[in-house]
Motif scaffolding. Structure first.
Motif, PDB file in Angstrom:
ATOM      1  N   LEU A 186     -13.840 -23.819 -53.706  1.00 27.01           N
ATOM      2  CA  LEU A 186     -12.483 -23.324 -53.448  1.00 27.01           C
ATOM      3  C   LEU A 186     -11.827 -22.864 -54.744  1.00 27.01           C
ATOM      4  N   LYS A 187     -11.999 -23.634 -55.810  1.00 27.38           N
ATOM      5  CA  LYS A 187     -11.408 -23.265 -57.096  1.00 27.38           C
ATOM      6  C   LYS A 187     -12.068 -22.009 -57.662  1.00 27.38           C
ATOM      7  N   MET A 188     -13.377 -21.881 -57.483  1.00 33.19           N
ATOM      8  CA  MET A 188     -14.053 -20.658 -57.925  1.00 33.19           C
ATOM      9  C   MET A 188     -13.498 -19.434 -57.206  1.00 33.19           C
ATOM     10  N   ALA A 189     -13.304 -19.555 -55.888  1.00 33.21           N
ATOM     11  CA  ALA A 189     -12.816 -18.425 -55.101  1.00 33.21           C
ATOM     12  C   ALA A 189     -11.415 -18.014 -55.539  1.00 33.21           C
ATOM     13  N   ARG A 200      -5.057 -10.978 -45.556  1.00 28.71           N
ATOM     14  CA  ARG A 200      -5.806 -10.729 -46.795  1.00 28.71           C
ATOM     15  C   ARG A 200      -6.108 -12.040 -47.530  1.00 28.71           C
ATOM     16  N   PRO A 201      -6.840 -12.939 -46.898  1.00 29.16           N
ATOM     17  CA  PRO A 201      -7.133 -14.231 -47.525  1.00 29.16           C
ATOM     18  C   PRO A 201      -8.119 -14.087 -48.680  1.00 29.16           C
ATOM     19  N   ALA A 202      -8.211 -15.160 -49.463  1.00 26.04           N
ATOM     20  CA  ALA A 202      -9.146 -15.186 -50.582  1.00 26.04           C
ATOM     21  C   ALA A 202     -10.557 -15.470 -50.113  1.00 26.04           C
ATOM     22  N   ALA A 203     -10.701 -16.378 -49.144  1.00 27.96           N
ATOM     23  CA  ALA A 203     -12.035 -16.826 -48.760  1.00 27.96           C
ATOM     24  C   ALA A 203     -12.054 -17.372 -47.344  1.00 27.96           C
ATOM     25  N   LEU A 204     -13.246 -17.310 -46.743  1.00 28.28           N
ATOM     26  CA  LEU A 204     -13.572 -18.016 -45.504  1.00 28.28           C
ATOM     27  C   LEU A 204     -14.591 -19.073 -45.860  1.00 28.28           C
ATOM     28  N   ILE A 205     -14.362 -20.319 -45.448  1.00 25.93           N
ATOM     29  CA  ILE A 205     -15.350 -21.377 -45.638  1.00 25.93           C
ATOM     30  C   ILE A 205     -15.861 -21.828 -44.292  1.00 25.93           C
ATOM     31  N   VAL A 206     -17.187 -21.907 -44.158  1.00 24.89           N
ATOM     32  CA  VAL A 206     -17.803 -22.311 -42.889  1.00 24.89           C
ATOM     33  C   VAL A 206     -18.980 -23.248 -43.126  1.00 24.89           C
ATOM     34  N   GLU A 207     -19.252 -24.081 -42.131  1.00 24.82           N
ATOM     35  CA  GLU A 207     -20.509 -24.793 -42.034  1.00 24.82           C
ATOM     36  C   GLU A 207     -21.439 -23.879 -41.237  1.00 24.82           C
ATOM     37  N   ALA A 256     -19.869 -12.800 -41.772  1.00 24.03           N
ATOM     38  CA  ALA A 256     -20.143 -12.356 -43.138  1.00 24.03           C
ATOM     39  C   ALA A 256     -19.833 -10.868 -43.308  1.00 24.03           C
ATOM     40  N   GLN A 257     -20.172 -10.074 -42.304  1.00 29.16           N
ATOM     41  CA  GLN A 257     -19.897  -8.631 -42.378  1.00 29.16           C
ATOM     42  C   GLN A 257     -18.400  -8.352 -42.412  1.00 29.16           C
ATOM     43  N   HIS A 294     -13.603  -6.704 -45.799  1.00 25.42           N
ATOM     44  CA  HIS A 294     -12.201  -6.910 -46.185  1.00 25.42           C
ATOM     45  C   HIS A 294     -12.052  -7.567 -47.565  1.00 25.42           C
ATOM     46  N   GLY A 295     -13.124  -7.667 -48.321  1.00 21.92           N
ATOM     47  CA  GLY A 295     -13.021  -8.243 -49.654  1.00 21.92           C
ATOM     48  C   GLY A 295     -12.728  -9.728 -49.666  1.00 21.92           C
ATOM     49  N   VAL A 296     -13.140 -10.431 -48.597  1.00 21.14           N
ATOM     50  CA  VAL A 296     -12.928 -11.874 -48.483  1.00 21.14           C
ATOM     51  C   VAL A 296     -14.218 -12.591 -48.887  1.00 21.14           C
TER      52      VAL A 296
END
Length: 419
Positions: A111-114, A187-194, A215-216, A221-223
Motif C-alpha cells: 500500500l505504501k509503495m502504491a 481515479r484511485p491509486a490501487a486495487l488490492i485483491v486476493e 487487471a485490464q 485507467h492507470g490504477v
C-alpha cells in the motif's frame, strides 16, 4: 495457568489448548502423545511438510554463521540468494524485492509503495479499491482494506476509508461494472485483491477470467494492481501463483506464509521497475521509509532460499497435482452428504459449507466442529459454517482418508443434531 494470550482465541470459553511438542511431515505430536494430522498447514503456511530436512539443515547452518544484522544499508548472502531465486521463479516484470516479516506487513508495504509511486510521479491519486469479503491482515492498514465486521469493529475509528467492489457473482459482471465505474470516476491509486480465492472471508472462489478483466480495467485507467498472494501463492491454487491462471502480472505482489516452506516468519513485496524508479532519487525525501528490526533476517532468508531450491529441483508441482486430484475426489463424495452445500476446490484447497441457520464467522456451529476435529486428532479450523482442507503437499493417502473420515463423522453429528 498459562500467561499466554492466544490469537483469535476467546479464553472466556475455556476451550482446551493442546501443547505441541514436535512435528514431522503432515503430522503434529502433542505433549500427551497424540498424533494430529495438520489439515490446514498450520494456518496455511506449511507447504512441503513440517521440519523438511533441506529447510531445517539450511536454518541450522545459517544459525551458526550469522543470526541477525541490520538490513538498512547492509546485506548478506541468504537475502541475495532469495532475491535472485525469486527473480528466477516469479514473473520477469517483478524486478524488485522488498523484505518484511509477515503477510500483514507485506501488504502494508504494498500500500505504501502504491501511494509513494503516485506521490512521486505527481498523479495525486490516493484512494484504494478493495473487494467485498476480503481479508489482508490485522494491522491498521490491512484491516482498512479488508472486510469491515467482527474482525475489526472495535478498531473502526482507526481505519481509513476505501472503495469496495462486490464479490463476483456468475461471470463477474457485477464486479467488473463497479470497478470500471470507480476507476473512471474516482481515479484511485490501487486495487488490492486476493487472486481467485478469498481465504478468511470463507474460502470464496471466483473465476480466473474475472481477475484477467480486473487487471485490464486497472491498466486502462492507470490504477496499480496489488496481488495479495500471501495465502494463494506457493502452489495453493494449483499453480505457483494464482495470478498465473489469469495471465496476470500485478504491479505489486505480496508473498509470505509458504515463502520459507512455513518454517520461519518472512515476507516479501515484489514490485515492477516503475514502482522502484518512482522512489529512486538523489532527493532523500523520496526514500521508501519502511522497515522493521528483523527485516530480511538471515536465518529466515536461509530457510526461504532452501524452499526456493526445493521448488527449482524437486517435483513439487507433481505433488500438488496429485493432492489436488485427491481433494477434488473427496469433495465430490462429501457433496452427497446431507446438509452439505457449495462444494468447491481450487488446486489444493477444498471447501464445503454446512447448511445451518447461523452461518457467519461467529456461527455456533464452528466451536462444536472445532471440538469434534480436535477429539479426532485433526487440525481443522472451520470458518463459521465453512469446513475447508488445505494440507501440506506431502499429505499421503492414508492421512487424507482420515481427514475425510473425520469430516464425514462431523457432518453426521451435525445432521443428528438437526433431527
Amino acid at each position: 495457568m498459562s500467561a499466554i494470550w492466544h490469537p483469535f482465541t476467546q479464553h472466556g470459553l475455556n476451550e482446551p489448548i493442546p501443547q505441541v511438542d514436535r512435528a514431522e511431515g503432515a503430522a503434529l505430536y502433542t505433549q500427551d502423545g497424540r498424533r494430529v494430522i495438520d489439515g490446514i498447514s498450520s494456518w496455511w503456511v506449511t507447504t512441503h511438510g513440517h521440519n523438511h530436512p533441506r529447510i531445517i539443515a539450511a536454518i541450522r547452518d545459517q544459525a551458526s554463521r550469522l543470526d541477525q544484522v541490520i538490513f538498512a544499508g547492509w546485506t548478506h548472502a541468504p537475502a541475495e540468494a532469495v532475491a535472485a531465486g525469486l527473480r528466477a521463479l516469479m514473473p520477469a516484470e517483478l524486478t524488485r524485492v522488498f523484505f518484511s516479516d509477515s503477510g500483514s506487513t507485506a501488504v502494508e508495504v504494498a500500500l505504501k509503495m502504491a501511494l509513494g509511486f503516485h506521490a512521486h510521479t505527481g498523479t495525486s491519486r490516493s484512494g484504494v479499491v478493495v473487494m467485498e469479503h476480503s481479508y489482508h491482515g490485522d494491522t491498521i492498514g490491512t484491516m482498512s482494506v479488508g472486510e469491515r465486521g467482527v474482525f475489526n469493529a472495535a478498531y473502526a475509528p482507526l481505519l481509513f476509508d476505501v472503495d469496495t467492489v462486490p464479490f463476483p457473482l456468475g461471470d463477474g459482471d457485477n464486479t467488473l461494472t463497479a470497478l470500471e465505474t470507480l476507476c473512471r470516476d474516482r481515479r484511485p491509486a490501487a486495487l488490492i485483491v486476493e487472486p481467485l480465492v478469498l481465504g478468511a472471508g470463507g474460502m470464496l472462489f471466483y473465476p480466473a477470467q474475472v481477475l484477467t478483466r480486473m487487471a485490464q480495467i486497472c491498466r486502462a485507467h492507470g490504477v496499480l494492481l496489488i496481488a495479495d498472494e500471501v495465502m494463494t501463492g506457493w502452489g495453493r491454487t494449483g499453480t505457483l501463483l494464482a495470478c498465473e491462471q489469469a495471465g496476470v502480472v500485478p504491479d505489486i505482489l505480496c508473498l509470505a506464509k509458504g515463502l520459507t516452506g512455513g518454517s520461519m516468519p518472512l515476507a516479501v513485496t515484489m514490485a515492477t521497475e516503475p514502482i522502484y524508479a518512482a522512489h529512486l532519487s538523489t532527493d532523500r525525501a523520496k526514500t521508501f521509509f519502511h522497515s522493521s528490526s528483523f527485516t530480511a533476517n538471515p536465518i529466515a532468508c536461509a530457510a526461504a532460499a532452501a524452499n526456493i531450491a526445493i521448488w527449482q529441483d524437486e517435483p513439487v508441482r507433481t505433488r500438488i497435482a496429485a493432492l489436488a486430484a485427491r481433494q477434488t475426489a473427496m469433495v465430490a463424495r462429501l457433496a452427497t452428504l446431507p446438509g452439505v452445500t457449495n462444494p468447491r476446490t481450487c488446486g489444493t484447497i477444498a471447501a464445503i459449507d454446512l447448511a445451518v441457520p447461523d452461518n457467519g464467522y461467529l456461527s455456533t456451529l464452528a466451536p462444536r466442529l472445532l471440538a469434534h476435529f480436535r477429539e479426532a486428532d485433526l487440525l481443522l479450523r472451520p470458518l463459521g459454517n465453512t469446513v475447508y482442507v488445505m494440507p501440506p503437499y506431502c499429505l499421503d493417502e492414508d492421512d487424507h482418508a482420515q481427514v475425510e473420515a473425520g469430516i464425514v463423522a462431523a457432518i453426521g453429528a451435525v445432521d443428528r443434531g438437526r433431527q
